[in-house]
Every structure is written in C-alpha cells, then in structure tokens.
Write a protein that holds these residues in place. Sequence first.
Motif, PDB file in Angstrom:
ATOM      1  N   PRO A  81      -6.134 -29.914 -28.996  1.00  0.00           N
ATOM      2  CA  PRO A  81      -4.981 -29.092 -28.603  1.00  0.00           C
ATOM      3  C   PRO A  81      -4.834 -27.820 -29.432  1.00  0.00           C
ATOM      4  CG  PRO A  81      -4.338 -31.371 -28.722  1.00  0.00           C
ATOM      5  CD  PRO A  81      -5.726 -31.303 -29.256  1.00  0.00           C
ATOM      6  N   LEU A  82      -5.220 -27.895 -30.690  1.00  0.00           N
ATOM      7  CA  LEU A  82      -5.154 -26.695 -31.536  1.00  0.00           C
ATOM      8  C   LEU A  82      -6.127 -25.643 -31.023  1.00  0.00           C
ATOM      9  CD1 LEU A  82      -5.065 -28.404 -35.031  1.00  0.00           C
ATOM     10  CD2 LEU A  82      -3.145 -27.510 -33.732  1.00  0.00           C
ATOM     11  N   ILE A  83      -7.347 -26.095 -30.697  1.00  0.00           N
ATOM     12  CA  ILE A  83      -8.339 -25.151 -30.176  1.00  0.00           C
ATOM     13  C   ILE A  83      -7.859 -24.564 -28.858  1.00  0.00           C
ATOM     14  CG2 ILE A  83     -10.699 -24.938 -29.325  1.00  0.00           C
ATOM     15  CD1 ILE A  83     -11.498 -27.047 -31.257  1.00  0.00           C
ATOM     16  N   HIS A  84      -7.265 -25.457 -28.037  1.00  0.00           N
ATOM     17  CA  HIS A  84      -6.783 -24.986 -26.749  1.00  0.00           C
ATOM     18  C   HIS A  84      -5.727 -23.907 -26.944  1.00  0.00           C
ATOM     19  CE1 HIS A  84      -5.801 -25.114 -22.535  1.00  0.00           C
ATOM     20  NE2 HIS A  84      -4.528 -25.113 -22.874  1.00  0.00           N
ATOM     21  N   ARG A  85      -4.876 -24.133 -27.922  1.00  0.00           N
ATOM     22  CA  ARG A  85      -3.851 -23.127 -28.183  1.00  0.00           C
ATOM     23  C   ARG A  85      -4.483 -21.820 -28.667  1.00  0.00           C
ATOM     24  NH1 ARG A  85       1.512 -22.153 -29.066  1.00  0.00           N
ATOM     25  NH2 ARG A  85       1.794 -20.470 -30.550  1.00  0.00           N
TER      26      ARG A  85
ATOM     27  N   VAL B 271      -4.345 -17.794 -36.604  1.00  0.00           N
ATOM     28  CA  VAL B 271      -4.816 -17.817 -35.217  1.00  0.00           C
ATOM     29  C   VAL B 271      -3.795 -18.523 -34.330  1.00  0.00           C
ATOM     30  CG1 VAL B 271      -6.536 -18.815 -33.691  1.00  0.00           C
ATOM     31  CG2 VAL B 271      -7.248 -17.643 -35.730  1.00  0.00           C
ATOM     32  N   LEU B 272      -3.230 -19.615 -34.830  1.00  0.00           N
ATOM     33  CA  LEU B 272      -2.332 -20.407 -33.987  1.00  0.00           C
ATOM     34  C   LEU B 272      -0.969 -19.755 -33.823  1.00  0.00           C
ATOM     35  CD1 LEU B 272      -3.069 -24.017 -35.204  1.00  0.00           C
ATOM     36  CD2 LEU B 272      -3.763 -22.954 -33.087  1.00  0.00           C
ATOM     37  N   ASN B 294       6.997 -21.656 -31.375  1.00  0.00           N
ATOM     38  CA  ASN B 294       5.557 -21.838 -31.499  1.00  0.00           C
ATOM     39  C   ASN B 294       5.213 -23.298 -31.738  1.00  0.00           C
ATOM     40  OD1 ASN B 294       3.986 -19.494 -31.179  1.00  0.00           O
ATOM     41  ND2 ASN B 294       5.029 -18.637 -32.946  1.00  0.00           N
ATOM     42  N   LEU B 295       5.989 -23.942 -32.587  1.00  0.00           N
ATOM     43  CA  LEU B 295       5.738 -25.336 -32.913  1.00  0.00           C
ATOM     44  C   LEU B 295       5.950 -26.211 -31.679  1.00  0.00           C
ATOM     45  CD1 LEU B 295       4.872 -26.383 -35.623  1.00  0.00           C
ATOM     46  CD2 LEU B 295       7.158 -27.289 -35.954  1.00  0.00           C
TER      47      LEU B 295
END
Lengths: 290, 304
Positions: A81-85, B271-272, B294-295
Amino acid sequence: MELFLQTLVDGLLIGGLIIVIGVGFSLCFGVMHIIDFAVGEWVMLGAYTAFWMVRYLGRDPFLYLPVIFFLYLAIGYLIYPLIHRAVSGRRHNPALMGLVFTFGLASLIKGGALTAWGFHVRSVTTWLSGESLALGVAVVPALRFAGFAFGVLATVAFMLFLKWSKIGVAIRAMAQDRVMAELLGVDTNRVSALVYAMYTGLTGMAGVLIGALFSIHAGMGLKYTTFAFFVVVLAGMGYVPGVIPAAFLLGLLQSFVTVYVSGRYTLLAVFFVLYLTLLVRPRGLLGRGW
Amino acid sequence: MAVPLFVSSFWLRIATEVLMWAGLAQSWNIIGGYTGYLSFGHGAFFGIGAYTTAILMVHAGWPFWPTLPVGAVLSVLCAATIGIPTLRLRGAYFAIATWAFGEAVRQVATVLEITGGAFGMQLPPFLNLPFFYEAILIATILTYLLAYLLLERSMFGYKLRAIRENEIAAETAGVDTVVTKIEAFALSAIPAAIFGGLYAYLITYIHPDSVLGPAITDLMVVMVLFGGVGTLWGPLVGATAIQLVNRLLWFLRGESTLYLVYAGVAICLVVLFMPDGLMGLVERRRVLFRPRENLKALLRQFKL
C-alpha cells in the motif's frame, strides 16, 4: 578440462537459484512497472531471518523455509500500500516516485541491518553442509545442488500457479493490459499487492538458500540487487520466461570469471555485460522486453 | 563575500559542508528534478572528481586547480557513455544503469592499484579551511547561477521540463529529447565532479567508501526531495536542513551507519506525504501538507 566442467556445473547450479529472484522481480516489474531497488535487501533479510531462527530455535534452516516465505509474504503485502500510494496520486511523474520510494526502502533496510548487526560475517550450517554429490564428471557440494533444486522447484510451482490458478490468470492479464484487466473485473490493487507479496516471499526464501551457500552479512544485498537487475535486463524487462536463460548466463559468467580471472572482478564483469546489453540489445537478449 | 572573521573554524567547517551539499544537490536536481530522470549513481561523478584530483596531484605532481577541469571532463565523458544507450529508453532503464555505474566505479576504485585500492589515497595536506570555504562558496554560487540561467531562463530549461511533464508531447513539439536529455545528464555531472575534487583536497585522505559510498547519492536524492524536486531553491533549502540535522545526529550519536536509516526514512516519508518538498509547502501550489488527511488516505489503502 576437469576445471572447465566443474566451473560450468557450478555456474549452472548458481543460475538455477538466481532464477527465483529474477522471476519475482521481473513479474513485479511486468505487473506494476516498478523496479524494486530493495531486491537484494530482501535476500539479505531472508538470510538473516534464517540465521537468527537457527540461533534461537535450533534445528535446520531449511525447516524454516515455509515460515520465512509466509513472513515475507506478509511483510510485502503490508508494504505494497505504501508503494501504491507513492505511485498514485497528484504528483508529477508517479512512476519515478515509486522508484525513489523503493530506493529509500533499500537504504533504510540496509542501514538498519548494518546498524543492528554490524559488519560481521555470519554463516548457517545445514544438514547438507559438507556433503558432496558426484554429478557425472563434476563433484558438487550437495548444498549447491539443493539450491538449484529449490530454484527449479520454486520456479516451476510459481509458473504453474501463474498458468492455472485464477489469480495467476488475473496477474497475466494485468501484465498484458492493466486497464483492460480492470475493466473485466480484476481487482488490480489486490492483485498487485499479491504479486509484490509473492515476490518478497520468494526472494526471502531464496535468501535462506543463498545464506546457507555463501556467507551472511549486512552488505550482501548489493550483489543480489545487481544480479536481479542483470537478469531482468538480459531477459527483457517484464518478460518472465526470459529470466531462465538470463539467470543461467549470469551463473556461468560469475563462476567463469571467479575461476579464470579473479573473484574481485565478478561484479565488474557483470556490470560490463549489463552495460553492453543496454547498448546493443536494450529490450533483452530475446528482444521481448517491455 | 569574504570569510567571516568572527566565526570559529567549527562553524566555518559546517558552512563549507552545507554549501557543498547544496551544490551537489543542485547537480542531481538538473537531471533528477528538472528532467525527471533519476540518476541513482550520481555519487560516482563526485568520486570521479575526487579521485582525478588525488591521482593527478599524487602521481603526476600537478598543482590543485588544473585537476578540477580534468575531473569535470572525465565525468562528462562517463555521463555521455552511460546516457547515450540508456536515455533512449524508459526512465527505469536509466535508473538501473546509473545505479550499476555507481557501483561499478566503486568496484573499479577498490580494485585498481593507482587509486590505492580499498586503502585509499593520501593527498598533499593543505589545511586552510577559509580557502576551501571560499572555493566551495564560489563553486556553489556558480552552480546555482548556471542552474538559474540554463534551467529557469532559457529554452533549454523549458525543453527539460517539457520532457519531464510529457516526453511524447515534447518530441512532437520538436524537442530532440534524446540529445537534450544527454546534454542535461552531462551538465549535471560537471558540478558533482568539481565538488568531488574540492572535497578530496579538503579532507586530504580519500578511500572508496568516503567518496564513492552509497550515502552520497542517497543524500543528494533526499536533499532534493526534501527541499523540492525541480525547483531552483529546493536543493539549497533541503541541503541546509538535512546537513544540519546530519551534523547534529553526528554529535549526538557519533559516526554510525544509522545515517542510511535516516536517509531512507526521510526519502520514504517525503515521497508519501510531501512529494513537493518544503518549497511546495512554501509556494502552496500543489498538495498541501495535511498530516491527518494524508494518514487517513494511507490507512484507506491498507484495506485491500
């Protein structure tokens, strides 16, 4: 002549093990168009997990292969999910953000391992260590053969899964045309997560074998990241069947350079062939790349 | 801007480092930020510059200044060699090739005799910190001036941004994308090599891990990301913030491999949550930094 044959067999055996890393990595790229710079770090983590499990729980590292597979399957599933984000959302050039993210992940894992476990070189022993096997003209350590057998078995199982299972069909459909697959009702997000999870699981498992065959240290990831890149570029990015000849080629290149030139030049030789391939046949030796 | 006389050598050293990293980050920003092609081996150009200066000074007995242009030319040649095959392809190939190039250069430096192998090289010592402060200050100002003139105020900059936003459209509009990308990559190698040469002379002892280690590329990437990708002042802001934090951690924890963890965590978090960096926050052009939303968005993605 004997040395030549021995080197040949050694190279092929190592190649068989590297296929596992290459297949997952290549599929990951084919389905999600993401290059995982952390690929070697998953190998390292798999090897270390086996090492610590043997240290604290005893028994043979091979016994823990399924445990490690499912452990890294879960970790990959949680990281996806992190990569997807990172690759989706309102930012210019999402694909590159995915690359940056995995690059950061690699740095994080490697730094964490170096900090926690230091620069010590460790090893695990298995019930096969020290045994050897006469294979026609060459005598090979049984462990190497086990690595090869594991590689071939895992690859065949994975290929069968892709060929016959429903999720496998969805994965292949996504690799061909993501939008079309989504239109036909494939939950692309979940399938991508599964692909990433299976890739980390397989790579972690390969790490156990690699750790048993060679030594385990926190900086070992570099070598296997290089190997994975080499294999997918030679295979053609995202073209999974091409991984098999490419991995054998890598095994042979590595073992011949180590025996006939010097172990110090193996990585350089790998980089050189990688560069030549990008120069001459950027879509892979078979020209089927993405 | 002469050397501020009132500061201690401690602060002068920190200022020198911050300036150097600001220049290095800008050099990465030219290819990674403005052009949108990620060079994960940019530290190699820094190392090439450092080793060129060291080899020419130690083995050939050159004075310091002429070694800098030699390092820059070598780096440009290497950049062209890497760029010509890979910049025709997708960005992923370029990222792989530059990463492999960076590692290959480190292997070469470790194996060769002339570079002293893993033990490294000792340069003639020249311990004059104000001199290096001024030299690095000038190099940084020139780098930013170059970036301003070429990337913000000329056709070349527009071409690069067109490539970043939509390469096919840029090609259709008449931009020779391959040549422009190779030019950008070669250009971005020059400041990195010059700072490498200056840094080698500054620290007087170099080895493969200190000038070719993975941390150098990591830091360039994280500084640009943190400051703001593809902006003129982003690298300066990012480099100042990250390098100061880096030094602070160094005081608190001593030299350790922990900086790789910090760099990795910083890259992932930026990045996130903050893809436009600090400059994005200042300019409020794109996504604002809203931690709670965002969270939430992130947690939503975990429901697969």
